[in-house]
Design a protein around this motif. Structure first.
Motif: not given
Length: 278
Positions: A13-16, A162-163, A168-175, A181-185
């Motif tokens: 749902s995020i525009l990048l 970009e940071k 933004k993605h990490n906030r959604l992943r944390a929820e 995301i930088t640790q996702s295999e």
């Protein structure tokens, strides 16, 4: 390259927004939400190519990827030219050739550019081709290629983002209780909607533009610019490589639509290139 590519991505749902240097043409890309692909089989390939050469002689990093639970995202591009029309593809590239895929080495995010020059999250696939016949333009016998889309680990896909995008993605992943995301295999497949996956050892009719900056041929047109050469009667490796000659029974196939055409008719009627059939 003739022009730079401009890409807009909509991830979940995020525009990048980012800049991708895979294509030499202007483009805008909208990404659909990522989904899991639970297929337990990899795409089927021939045990032997049409030339009778065993597939084992060629390499694809995808053979080592577990694809039973891969994530899949499709993108919809809006190019500045109509890639469904062969003449338009011809006018927007500078080389047309028949080539065998020697290797599919990896997918990466602007691997030839420094991190400060790119924030793209659309991967490119890198590999090598053996050029068997030049139809338009002149190339070396073996060339490197770059093609938009590919299969990449999620952490690598976002390494140049970009940071703010990563946060933004990490906030959604944390929820949802997932790690950063930088640790996702996890592996994710990102392709143009309807595009195909190249197969190592196969021969295609490619439309390409050479990039001095990246030292490789950018393969253009998605599934319309990579047409599979099919011929069990007259394999290309057993045909004399004489300028302006092609096999009389050679056919090309859009592997996405399944449409087949006689190569000579395609070149003559669609591109205005007359080849002698031997």
């Amino acid at each position: 390259m003739k022009k730079l590519t401009i890409i807009a991505l909509l991830c979940s749902s995020i525009l990048l927004t980012g800049c991708n240097n895979t294509s030499s043409k202007n483009a805008e890309v909208k990404e659909q939400p990522t989904e899991k692909n639970n297929s337990k089989s990899t795409p089927k390939t021939k045990e032997e190519t049409s030339s009778g050469v065993k597939k084992a002689n060629y390499y694809s990093y995808l053979d080592e990827v577990d694809r039973t639970n891969i994530q899949s995202s499709t993108v919809e591009s809006f190019l500045m030219y109509d890639n469904t029309k062969p003449k338009s593809l011809q006018e927007n590239t500078n080389a047309i050739f028949l080539a065998r895929v020697i290797s599919i080495d990896k997918a990466d995010v602007d691997a030839n550019l420094s991190e400060t020059e790119s924030n793209s999250i659309l991967p490119d696939t890198y590999g090598k081709l053996e050029v068997l016949k030049n139809i338009e333009g002149t190339t070396d016998k073996e060339v490197s290629f770059i093609r938009s889309g590919g299969v990449i680990k999620e952490k690598d896909r976002f390494k140049n983002a970009e940071k703010e995008e990563v946060d933004k993605h990490n906030r959604l992943r944390a929820e949802s209780g997932r790690p950063p995301i930088t640790q996702s295999e996890d592996w994710v497949e990102v392709r143009e909607d309807g595009d195909i996956e190249l197969q190592a050892g196969e021969v295609y009719l490619f439309f390409a533009t050479y990039s001095e900056e990246r030292g490789a041929y950018i393969l253009e047109g998605y599934q319309y610019g990579a047409l599979l050469l099919e011929d069990d009667e007259q394999p290309i490796s057993r045909t004399r490589s004489i300028p302006n000659e092609i096999g009389k029974t050679w056919k090309i196939k859009n592997a996405s639509s399944g449409e087949e055409q006689d190569l000579g008719d395609y070149l003559k009627n669609e591109l205005g290139i007359e080849m002698q059939e031997n």
